[in-house]
Design an enzyme around this catalytic site. Structure first.
Site, PDB file in Angstrom:
ATOM      1  N   SER A  46       3.755  -8.730   9.422  1.00 35.19           N
ATOM      2  CA  SER A  46       2.441  -8.188   9.068  1.00 35.19           C
ATOM      3  C   SER A  46       2.542  -7.007   8.116  1.00 35.19           C
ATOM      4  O   SER A  46       3.314  -6.071   8.357  1.00 35.19           O
ATOM      5  CB  SER A  46       1.745  -7.750  10.361  1.00 35.19           C
ATOM      6  OG  SER A  46       0.768  -6.768  10.102  1.00 35.19           O
ATOM      7  N   GLY A  47       1.736  -7.023   7.078  1.00 38.33           N
ATOM      8  CA  GLY A  47       1.696  -5.891   6.158  1.00 38.33           C
ATOM      9  C   GLY A  47       1.139  -4.643   6.831  1.00 38.33           C
ATOM     10  O   GLY A  47       1.629  -3.531   6.618  1.00 38.33           O
ATOM     11  N   LEU A  48       0.119  -4.854   7.638  1.00 37.32           N
ATOM     12  CA  LEU A  48      -0.453  -3.730   8.390  1.00 37.32           C
ATOM     13  C   LEU A  48       0.606  -3.090   9.278  1.00 37.32           C
ATOM     14  O   LEU A  48       0.778  -1.874   9.291  1.00 37.32           O
ATOM     15  CB  LEU A  48      -1.636  -4.213   9.250  1.00 37.32           C
ATOM     16  CG  LEU A  48      -2.238  -3.168  10.202  1.00 37.32           C
ATOM     17  CD1 LEU A  48      -2.891  -2.038   9.429  1.00 37.32           C
ATOM     18  CD2 LEU A  48      -3.233  -3.809  11.158  1.00 37.32           C
ATOM     19  N   ASP A  58      -1.900   0.699   4.673  1.00 36.95           N
ATOM     20  CA  ASP A  58      -1.756  -0.720   4.317  1.00 36.95           C
ATOM     21  C   ASP A  58      -2.427  -0.988   2.970  1.00 36.95           C
ATOM     22  O   ASP A  58      -3.306  -1.831   2.870  1.00 36.95           O
ATOM     23  CB  ASP A  58      -2.359  -1.582   5.437  1.00 36.95           C
ATOM     24  CG  ASP A  58      -2.157  -3.068   5.204  1.00 36.95           C
ATOM     25  OD1 ASP A  58      -1.287  -3.439   4.384  1.00 36.95           O
ATOM     26  OD2 ASP A  58      -2.891  -3.854   5.829  1.00 36.95           O
ATOM     27  N   ASP A  85       3.762 -11.393   5.106  1.00 37.86           N
ATOM     28  CA  ASP A  85       2.469 -11.033   4.534  1.00 37.86           C
ATOM     29  C   ASP A  85       2.758 -10.409   3.170  1.00 37.86           C
ATOM     30  O   ASP A  85       3.159  -9.255   3.082  1.00 37.86           O
ATOM     31  CB  ASP A  85       1.788 -10.030   5.480  1.00 37.86           C
ATOM     32  CG  ASP A  85       0.453  -9.538   4.959  1.00 37.86           C
ATOM     33  OD1 ASP A  85       0.064  -9.933   3.844  1.00 37.86           O
ATOM     34  OD2 ASP A  85      -0.194  -8.760   5.683  1.00 37.86           O
ATOM     35  N   ASP A  87       0.709  -9.762   0.731  1.00 37.70           N
ATOM     36  CA  ASP A  87      -0.456  -9.110   0.107  1.00 37.70           C
ATOM     37  C   ASP A  87      -0.856  -9.858  -1.168  1.00 37.70           C
ATOM     38  O   ASP A  87      -0.993 -11.062  -1.125  1.00 37.70           O
ATOM     39  CB  ASP A  87      -0.169  -7.620  -0.136  1.00 37.70           C
ATOM     40  CG  ASP A  87      -0.094  -6.830   1.184  1.00 37.70           C
ATOM     41  OD1 ASP A  87      -0.613  -7.326   2.206  1.00 37.70           O
ATOM     42  OD2 ASP A  87       0.478  -5.728   1.189  1.00 37.70           O
ATOM     43  N   GLU A 114      -2.765 -13.111  -0.813  1.00 37.99           N
ATOM     44  CA  GLU A 114      -4.235 -13.051  -0.703  1.00 37.99           C
ATOM     45  C   GLU A 114      -4.877 -12.816  -2.060  1.00 37.99           C
ATOM     46  O   GLU A 114      -4.289 -12.184  -2.940  1.00 37.99           O
ATOM     47  CB  GLU A 114      -4.643 -11.981   0.298  1.00 37.99           C
ATOM     48  CG  GLU A 114      -4.242 -10.562  -0.044  1.00 37.99           C
ATOM     49  CD  GLU A 114      -4.363  -9.598   1.144  1.00 37.99           C
ATOM     50  OE1 GLU A 114      -3.723  -9.846   2.192  1.00 37.99           O
ATOM     51  OE2 GLU A 114      -5.108  -8.601   1.019  1.00 37.99           O
ATOM     52  N   LYS A 120      -4.061  -3.695  -2.751  1.00 37.86           N
ATOM     53  CA  LYS A 120      -5.064  -4.248  -1.826  1.00 37.86           C
ATOM     54  C   LYS A 120      -5.448  -3.198  -0.776  1.00 37.86           C
ATOM     55  O   LYS A 120      -4.778  -2.175  -0.617  1.00 37.86           O
ATOM     56  CB  LYS A 120      -4.593  -5.540  -1.169  1.00 37.86           C
ATOM     57  CG  LYS A 120      -3.239  -5.567  -0.438  1.00 37.86           C
ATOM     58  CD  LYS A 120      -2.968  -4.572   0.675  1.00 37.86           C
ATOM     59  CE  LYS A 120      -3.723  -4.773   1.962  1.00 37.86           C
ATOM     60  NZ  LYS A 120      -3.328  -5.891   2.767  1.00 37.86           N
ATOM     61  N   ASN A 122      -6.695  -3.022   3.458  1.00 37.21           N
ATOM     62  CA  ASN A 122      -6.695  -3.877   4.655  1.00 37.21           C
ATOM     63  C   ASN A 122      -8.061  -4.538   4.838  1.00 37.21           C
ATOM     64  O   ASN A 122      -9.102  -3.925   4.635  1.00 37.21           O
ATOM     65  CB  ASN A 122      -6.317  -3.074   5.903  1.00 37.21           C
ATOM     66  CG  ASN A 122      -6.194  -3.985   7.125  1.00 37.21           C
ATOM     67  OD1 ASN A 122      -7.177  -4.242   7.815  1.00 37.21           O
ATOM     68  ND2 ASN A 122      -5.015  -4.507   7.365  1.00 37.21           N
ATOM     69  N   SER A 123      -8.029  -5.786   5.267  1.00 37.11           N
ATOM     70  CA  SER A 123      -9.247  -6.599   5.355  1.00 37.11           C
ATOM     71  C   SER A 123     -10.190  -6.171   6.469  1.00 37.11           C
ATOM     72  O   SER A 123     -11.371  -6.525   6.454  1.00 37.11           O
ATOM     73  CB  SER A 123      -8.864  -8.063   5.578  1.00 37.11           C
ATOM     74  OG  SER A 123      -8.015  -8.492   4.562  1.00 37.11           O
ATOM     75  N   ARG A 158      -4.271 -17.073   0.949  1.00 36.91           N
ATOM     76  CA  ARG A 158      -5.243 -16.455   1.856  1.00 36.91           C
ATOM     77  C   ARG A 158      -6.522 -16.135   1.101  1.00 36.91           C
ATOM     78  O   ARG A 158      -6.497 -15.391   0.124  1.00 36.91           O
ATOM     79  CB  ARG A 158      -4.618 -15.203   2.451  1.00 36.91           C
ATOM     80  CG  ARG A 158      -5.593 -14.252   3.110  1.00 36.91           C
ATOM     81  CD  ARG A 158      -4.814 -13.225   3.880  1.00 36.91           C
ATOM     82  NE  ARG A 158      -5.558 -12.049   4.203  1.00 36.91           N
ATOM     83  CZ  ARG A 158      -5.049 -11.043   4.912  1.00 36.91           C
ATOM     84  NH1 ARG A 158      -3.788 -11.092   5.333  1.00 36.91           N
ATOM     85  NH2 ARG A 158      -5.780  -9.990   5.189  1.00 36.91           N
ATOM     86  N   HIS A 189      -9.809 -15.917   6.203  1.00 36.66           N
ATOM     87  CA  HIS A 189      -9.898 -14.710   7.035  1.00 36.66           C
ATOM     88  C   HIS A 189     -11.362 -14.308   7.251  1.00 36.66           C
ATOM     89  O   HIS A 189     -12.229 -14.609   6.423  1.00 36.66           O
ATOM     90  CB  HIS A 189      -9.113 -13.566   6.396  1.00 36.66           C
ATOM     91  CG  HIS A 189      -8.663 -12.523   7.389  1.00 36.66           C
ATOM     92  ND1 HIS A 189      -8.754 -12.692   8.749  1.00 36.66           N
ATOM     93  CD2 HIS A 189      -8.122 -11.287   7.214  1.00 36.66           C
ATOM     94  CE1 HIS A 189      -8.277 -11.614   9.354  1.00 36.66           C
ATOM     95  NE2 HIS A 189      -7.889 -10.740   8.454  1.00 36.66           N
TER      96      HIS A 189
HETATM   97  C1  SPV Z   1      -1.802  -8.097   8.455  1.00 43.52           C
HETATM   98  O1  SPV Z   1      -1.400  -8.318   9.619  1.00 43.52           O
HETATM   99  O2  SPV Z   1      -1.285  -7.256   7.725  1.00 43.52           O
HETATM  100  C2  SPV Z   1      -2.912  -8.872   7.910  1.00 43.52           C
HETATM  101  C3  SPV Z   1      -3.997  -9.328   8.777  1.00 43.52           C
HETATM  102  O3  SPV Z   1      -2.948  -9.037   6.718  1.00 43.52           O
HETATM  103  S1  SPV Z   1      -5.303  -8.198   8.639  1.00 43.52           S
HETATM  104  O4  SPV Z   1      -4.818  -6.902   9.149  1.00 43.52           O
HETATM  105  O5  SPV Z   1      -6.387  -8.707   9.462  1.00 43.52           O
HETATM  106  O6  SPV Z   1      -5.705  -8.067   7.257  1.00 43.52           O
HETATM  107 MG    MG Z   2      -1.891  -7.686   5.666  1.00 49.24          MG
END
Ligand code: SPV
Ligand code: MG
Length: 290
Positions: A46-48, A58, A85, A87, A114, A120, A122-123, A158, A189
Site C-alpha cells: 500500500s502506498g498509504l 501519501d 501500489d 500510484d 491510478e 497524487k 490519497n483517495s 485503477r 475505487h
Molecule cells: C493505498 O492503500 O495506498 C491505496 C488505497 O491506494 S486508498 O488508501 O484507499 O487510496
Molecule cells: Mg495508494
C-alpha cells in the site's frame, strides 16, 4: 500446481481466476511476513501504508526508489506475490515503464497505476482530485505492457472517476479505454460508505476484465456481495498499519506514564521477534560455515 510457480504467475492466477481472492496490506519486511504467515495468498504494498510507516504523506513525498528499497525487503522475507501500489507511475509513460522493469528485477509480481496526476493525493481524503487524460493514461498502460519482460507480470488500472466525483458513465468509459490498452484488470475505487456505485459499475461492466476492489470505506458490505458480483480480488488495504499505530501508541503511553515495563501483556516476546527475523536459520548456518 501453482506451488512452485513464479510469483508473477501466482498473482496472475489470483487476479484472472473466477474465484474471489483476498490480499492484505503490508508495508515492510516484517509485516509482509506476518501477512504470509496468516495464510494470505498475496500482499498489497500500500502506498498509504508505506509512506505512513516512513512518517511522510501519501502524495509521492517518498521517491519511487525509496519505495523500491521497502519492496525489496518485503520480497526477501516472503514467497507469495506482492502487488505494488504504483500510484500514477511517478511521471509519464516513460517513468512508469521504467518502474515496471525495476519491479520485475526485484521480484514484485505486479503493479497498480491510478488515473490521476503526479503528485497524487490519497483517495480517501477530502481534497479535490484531478484525473489524468484518458488517452494519456491508456498510452501509459500500453507502454508498460509493451515494456514488461515477464509475460505474467500483472498491471492493474485503477479508475478514480468516482473518487473525483464523476459518474458511472465516466468510470465505464475510462475502464473500457484501459481494457483496450491491454491492462490485466481494473480496480474501481470508491470512498462511499455503501456499495451502491461500485455495484452499479460491476453490473454494467459485466466482467469485461477482472475487477479489483478496495472496500476500506464500504467495509460493512458483506463479502458475499463481492462474490455474487464476480469481483476477482478484494484488497484489505491498510489494516496492519492501523493495527500497529494503535498498539504502538498505547504501549508508548503506558511505558511513559508508568516508568516501568510491568503489565505489557499485549506485546510480542523477544523470542517471537527472533523467530520472525529467522535467527534460527543463522544459528544453523553458523554451525556449517563459522
Ligand atoms: C493505498 O492503500 O495506498 C491505496 C488505497 O491506494 S486508498 O488508501 O484507499 O487510496
Ligand atoms: Mg495508494
Amino acid at each position: 500446481s501453482l506451488l512452485f510457480s513464479k510469483r508473477t504467475t501466482k498473482l496472475k492466477h489470483l487476479i484472472q481466476s473466477k474465484e474471489l481472492e483476498f490480499i492484505m496490506e503490508a508495508h515492510n519486511g516484517l509485516s509482509a511476513l506476518i501477512v504470509q504467515e496468516a495464510g494470505f495468498k498475496g500482499i498489497w504494498a500500500s502506498g498509504l501504508s508505506m509512506s505512513a510507516q516512513l512518517g511522510v504523506r501519501d502524495c509521492n513525498e517518498a521517491s519511487w526508489t525509496q519505495l523500491l528499497e521497502v519492496l525489496e525487503f518485503m520480497a526477501e522475507r516472503t514467497t507469495i506475490p506482492i502487488l505494488m501500489d504504483g500510484d500514477t507511475g511517478f511521471g509519464n509513460y516513460n517513468n512508469a515503464r521504467r518502474l515496471v522493469r525495476k519491479l520485475e528485477e526485484r521480484g514484485i509480481a505486479g503493479v497498480c497505476f491510478e488515473d490521476k496526476i503526479f503528485p497524487k493525493r490519497n483517495s480517501l481524503g477530502d481534497g479535490a482530485q484531478e484525473l489524468a487524460n484518458i488517452q494519456e493514461f491508456s498510452n501509459k498502460i500500453k507502454a508498460c505492457k509493451d515494456h514488461q519482460r515477464d509475460k505474467d507480470f500483472q498491471i492493474v488500472a485503477r479508475c478514480e472517476a468516482f473518487i473525483a466525483g464523476w459518474g458511472l458513465e465516466n468510470a465505464l468509459e475510462r475502464c473500457e479505454a484501459y481494457r483496450k490498452a491491454g491492462v490485466d484488470a481494473v480496480l474501481i475505487h470508491s470512498k462511499k460508505s455503501d456499495f451502491t456505485e461500485i455495484e452499479q459499475f460491476l453490473k454494467a461492466w459485466n466482467n469485461r476484465l477482472p475487477v479489483v476492489l478496495v472496500p476500506t470505506n464500504y467495509y460493512k458490505t458483506p463479502t458475499e456481495e463481492f462474490r455474487k458480483n464476480n469481483v476477482s480480488l478484494a484488497i484489505w488495504a491498510n489494516h496492519n498499519l492501523r493495527a500497529s499505530i494503535k498498539a504502538m501508541q498505547e504501549t508508548s503511553k503506558q511505558i511513559f506514564e508508568r516508568q516501568n515495563l510491568l503489565g505489557l501483556d499485549q506485546i510480542a516476546s523477544v523470542k517471537e521477534v527472533f523467530r520472525l527475523q529467522n535467527e534460527k536459520g543463522l544459528e544453523e548456518d553458523d554451525k556449517k560455515y563459522l
